[in-house]
Structure formats: C-alpha cells, structure tokens
Design an enzyme around this catalytic site. Structure first.
Site, PDB file in Angstrom:
ATOM      1  N   GLY A  17       0.780  -1.237   0.000  1.00  0.00           N
ATOM      2  CA  GLY A  17       0.000   0.000   0.000  1.00  0.00           C
ATOM      3  C   GLY A  17       0.808   1.281   0.000  1.00  0.00           C
ATOM      4  O   GLY A  17       0.283   2.349   0.332  1.00  0.00           O
ATOM      5  N   ASN A  19       1.758   2.900  -2.576  1.00  0.00           N
ATOM      6  CA  ASN A  19       1.141   3.783  -3.571  1.00  0.00           C
ATOM      7  C   ASN A  19      -0.160   4.383  -3.048  1.00  0.00           C
ATOM      8  O   ASN A  19      -0.421   5.570  -3.250  1.00  0.00           O
ATOM      9  CB  ASN A  19       0.909   3.030  -4.886  1.00  0.00           C
ATOM     10  CG  ASN A  19       2.174   2.932  -5.710  1.00  0.00           C
ATOM     11  OD1 ASN A  19       2.629   3.902  -6.302  1.00  0.00           O
ATOM     12  ND2 ASN A  19       2.775   1.747  -5.727  1.00  0.00           N
ATOM     13  N   LEU A  90      -3.857  -7.081  -7.648  1.00  0.00           N
ATOM     14  CA  LEU A  90      -3.315  -8.229  -8.372  1.00  0.00           C
ATOM     15  C   LEU A  90      -4.373  -9.190  -8.897  1.00  0.00           C
ATOM     16  O   LEU A  90      -4.072 -10.332  -9.207  1.00  0.00           O
ATOM     17  CB  LEU A  90      -2.306  -8.952  -7.480  1.00  0.00           C
ATOM     18  CG  LEU A  90      -1.195  -8.032  -6.941  1.00  0.00           C
ATOM     19  CD1 LEU A  90      -0.203  -8.814  -6.109  1.00  0.00           C
ATOM     20  CD2 LEU A  90      -0.494  -7.268  -8.054  1.00  0.00           C
ATOM     21  N   LEU A  92      -7.631  -9.739 -11.805  1.00  0.00           N
ATOM     22  CA  LEU A  92      -8.108  -9.227 -13.104  1.00  0.00           C
ATOM     23  C   LEU A  92      -9.411  -8.449 -12.885  1.00  0.00           C
ATOM     24  O   LEU A  92     -10.304  -8.889 -12.161  1.00  0.00           O
ATOM     25  CB  LEU A  92      -8.349 -10.399 -14.049  1.00  0.00           C
ATOM     26  CG  LEU A  92      -8.727 -10.034 -15.496  1.00  0.00           C
ATOM     27  CD1 LEU A  92      -7.600  -9.286 -16.190  1.00  0.00           C
ATOM     28  CD2 LEU A  92      -9.078 -11.290 -16.287  1.00  0.00           C
ATOM     29  N   ILE A  93      -9.508  -7.291 -13.522  1.00  0.00           N
ATOM     30  CA  ILE A  93     -10.720  -6.473 -13.407  1.00  0.00           C
ATOM     31  C   ILE A  93     -11.794  -7.057 -14.325  1.00  0.00           C
ATOM     32  O   ILE A  93     -11.563  -7.244 -15.518  1.00  0.00           O
ATOM     33  CB  ILE A  93     -10.382  -5.014 -13.800  1.00  0.00           C
ATOM     34  CG1 ILE A  93      -9.504  -4.374 -12.725  1.00  0.00           C
ATOM     35  CG2 ILE A  93     -11.631  -4.174 -14.025  1.00  0.00           C
ATOM     36  CD1 ILE A  93     -10.145  -4.270 -11.348  1.00  0.00           C
ATOM     37  N   ASN A 107      -4.102   1.770 -14.182  1.00  0.00           N
ATOM     38  CA  ASN A 107      -3.239   0.817 -13.472  1.00  0.00           C
ATOM     39  C   ASN A 107      -1.793   1.292 -13.531  1.00  0.00           C
ATOM     40  O   ASN A 107      -1.385   1.942 -14.486  1.00  0.00           O
ATOM     41  CB  ASN A 107      -3.342  -0.563 -14.126  1.00  0.00           C
ATOM     42  CG  ASN A 107      -2.504  -1.616 -13.413  1.00  0.00           C
ATOM     43  OD1 ASN A 107      -2.485  -1.691 -12.176  1.00  0.00           O
ATOM     44  ND2 ASN A 107      -1.791  -2.435 -14.178  1.00  0.00           N
ATOM     45  N   HIS A 109       2.049  -0.334 -13.524  1.00  0.00           N
ATOM     46  CA  HIS A 109       2.787  -1.590 -13.667  1.00  0.00           C
ATOM     47  C   HIS A 109       4.270  -1.300 -13.465  1.00  0.00           C
ATOM     48  O   HIS A 109       4.800  -0.332 -14.014  1.00  0.00           O
ATOM     49  CB  HIS A 109       2.540  -2.184 -15.059  1.00  0.00           C
ATOM     50  CG  HIS A 109       3.149  -3.541 -15.209  1.00  0.00           C
ATOM     51  ND1 HIS A 109       2.572  -4.670 -14.681  1.00  0.00           N
ATOM     52  CD2 HIS A 109       4.310  -3.935 -15.790  1.00  0.00           C
ATOM     53  CE1 HIS A 109       3.347  -5.715 -14.938  1.00  0.00           C
ATOM     54  NE2 HIS A 109       4.403  -5.295 -15.606  1.00  0.00           N
ATOM     55  N   ASP A 150      -2.631  -5.811 -18.423  1.00  0.00           N
ATOM     56  CA  ASP A 150      -1.520  -4.966 -18.875  1.00  0.00           C
ATOM     57  C   ASP A 150      -1.543  -4.637 -20.369  1.00  0.00           C
ATOM     58  O   ASP A 150      -0.490  -4.444 -20.983  1.00  0.00           O
ATOM     59  CB  ASP A 150      -0.171  -5.651 -18.535  1.00  0.00           C
ATOM     60  CG  ASP A 150      -0.050  -5.944 -17.055  1.00  0.00           C
ATOM     61  OD1 ASP A 150      -0.617  -5.179 -16.252  1.00  0.00           O
ATOM     62  OD2 ASP A 150       0.603  -6.942 -16.702  1.00  0.00           O
TER      63      ASP A 150
HETATM   64  C1  GAR Z   1       3.794  -1.632  -7.186  1.00  0.00           C
HETATM   65  O1  GAR Z   1       5.146  -1.716  -7.504  1.00  0.00           O
HETATM   66  C2  GAR Z   1       2.965  -1.746  -8.439  1.00  0.00           C
HETATM   67  O2  GAR Z   1       3.576  -1.193  -9.564  1.00  0.00           O
HETATM   68  C3  GAR Z   1       2.832  -3.228  -8.563  1.00  0.00           C
HETATM   69  O3  GAR Z   1       2.620  -3.699  -7.256  1.00  0.00           O
HETATM   70  C4  GAR Z   1       3.366  -2.850  -6.372  1.00  0.00           C
HETATM   71  C5  GAR Z   1       2.460  -2.481  -5.218  1.00  0.00           C
HETATM   72  O4  GAR Z   1       3.198  -1.833  -4.221  1.00  0.00           O
HETATM   73  N1  GAR Z   1       1.752  -3.601  -9.449  1.00  0.00           N
HETATM   74  C6  GAR Z   1       1.783  -4.678 -10.214  1.00  0.00           C
HETATM   75  O5  GAR Z   1       2.720  -5.461 -10.203  1.00  0.00           O
HETATM   76  C7  GAR Z   1       0.574  -4.870 -11.110  1.00  0.00           C
HETATM   77  N2  GAR Z   1       0.824  -5.889 -12.098  1.00  0.00           N
HETATM   78  P1  GAR Z   1       2.433  -1.103  -3.046  1.00  0.00           P
HETATM   79  O6  GAR Z   1       1.406  -2.067  -2.491  1.00  0.00           O
HETATM   80  O7  GAR Z   1       3.489  -0.777  -2.037  1.00  0.00           O
HETATM   81  O8  GAR Z   1       1.793   0.135  -3.608  1.00  0.00           O
END
Ligand code: GAR
Length: 198
Positions: A17, A19, A90, A92-93, A107, A109, A150
């Site tokens: 979390g 982000n 993580l 699929l929507i 999203n 990535h 993606d």
């Molecule tokens: C992030 O690095 C994001 O880019 C990735 O999961 C991480 C979540 O980090 N997303 C994916 O891999 C989607 N395919 P966080 O929970 O600390 O924000």
C-alpha cells in the site's frame, strides 16, 4: 463526507500500500479529486492498516464479490465513484467494470510495458524477470485498463537504468521511487482530461 468533490477515486490494492498512501497524501488538499474508498482483495494486506491510519474507508472483497456486479455496483454508487485506480491490485478487473468505467480505470505496472507484463507478472516477479533477462533499463508504466492484463492504452512511462550489479531488490527500490514521484501527478492529469486523446 467532507465537502463535495467532482471526482471521487476508488483505490484497489492487494498488498503493502505504499502507492495508496502516497496517493492519499498527494490529494489531501485537492478539492476536486478525492480518494474515497479502498477495495482490497486480501484480508491480511498491510494496505488495510495504512487505510485505517489515513482515515480512508476500506472494503475487503473476495473473488466472487469482485466478479458480481450486484455486489460492487451499489458500493461504487454509494461512494459516488467516478474513477478507479489500481495501485498494486493483483486480480483481473471484470468486464462489467471496464464497461461501467470506460477510460476511467488506471493501473500502474512496475516495468516498461509491453515487456514484462501479463498474468503472474507483478511485484517482485517482474523485477526478477527483468534482472534475469539482463535488461539495461526498467521503469514504470501507467495505463488504462481493459479486460486483458496490462494491455490497455499507455499514458505514461518513466525509466531507470539497470547496471550488472543490480539485483531484484535494488531494482524494486528504484521502481518504488519512480512510482512515488510520478503516479499521483499522472492520476491528476488523467482525471482532469489532460492527455491528448481525452
Ligand atoms: C507496485 O510496484 C505496483 O507497480 C505493482 O505492485 C506494487 C504495489 O506496491 N503492481 C503490479 O505489479 C501490477 N501488475 P504497493 O502495495 O506498495 O503500492
């Protein structure tokens, strides 16, 4: 509800979390865009604790609930959601959401799509694959979401260089820094219709 912003974000997340936290902090003073609720598909995810501290309401959803429009639609309506942001989500929507929110699901990535994307490519799996492939750069991709993992329209990418000494852990750190810097302003620009095709 604190006032009435025009744009209300639902944040979807599955893990740590960082982000979600950054997005909430970034939009704290913004009167037009507000993170309204967190949807999380893992009951043990640390993002739930962050949400509590941030006073962001959270809803835990399982696979069946996510797939069920009769469960999700009233909730999204209740919070007046106009845009959905996947911040480390993580699953699929489902197609009914991409239909209900055309061009309004974003999203992030942790690689330079179209490379290193697709099912199973998330978090550290991506960084391991990038390092194993001997790539000289990686980065982040912010893209619109359609029914395929993606594959939606790319709005933004930022790069970092990778040296032979780098490991998945050091790459993860660089990617993390890029996400913290760029994701919230890209969300802001997208919500405000600031991309040329919008
Ligand atoms: C992030 O690095 C994001 O880019 C990735 O999961 C991480 C979540 O980090 N997303 C994916 O891999 C989607 N395919 P966080 O929970 O600390 O924000």
């Amino acid at each position: 509800m604190r006032g009435e912003p025009t744009n209300r974000l639902a944040l979807f997340a599955s893990g740590n979390g960082t982000n979600v936290q950054r997005i909430c902090t970034y939009f704290r003073e913004n009167k037009h865009i507000r993170p309204e609720v967190l949807f999380c598909n893992r009951t043990d995810a640390f993002v739930l604790q962050r949400a509590q501290k941030l006073e962001l309401p959270s809803v835990c959803i399982n696979r069946r609930q996510l797939a069920d429009p009769d469960f999700m639609r009233p909730l999204l309506r209740q919070y007046g959601i106009t845009h959905i942001v996947l911040a480390g989500f993580l699953a699929l929507i489902p197609a009914y959401l991409t239909t209900d929110f055309p061009g309004r699901i974003l999203n992030i990535h942790p690689a330079l799509l179209p490379k290193f994307g697709g099912k199973g490519m998330y978090g550290e799996h991506v960084h391991k694959a990038v390092v194993s492939a001997g790539e000289s750069k990686s980065g982040i991709t912010v893209h619109l979401v359609n029914e395929e993992y993606d594959r939606g329209r790319i709005l933004f990418q930022a790069e970092c260089e990778i040296s032979p000494e780098d490991t998945p852990a050091t790459v993860a750190e660089m990617i993390h820094a890029l996400e913290q810097t760029h994701f919230p302003p890209v969300i802001e620009r997208w919500v405000e219709g600031g991309f040329s095709f919008q």
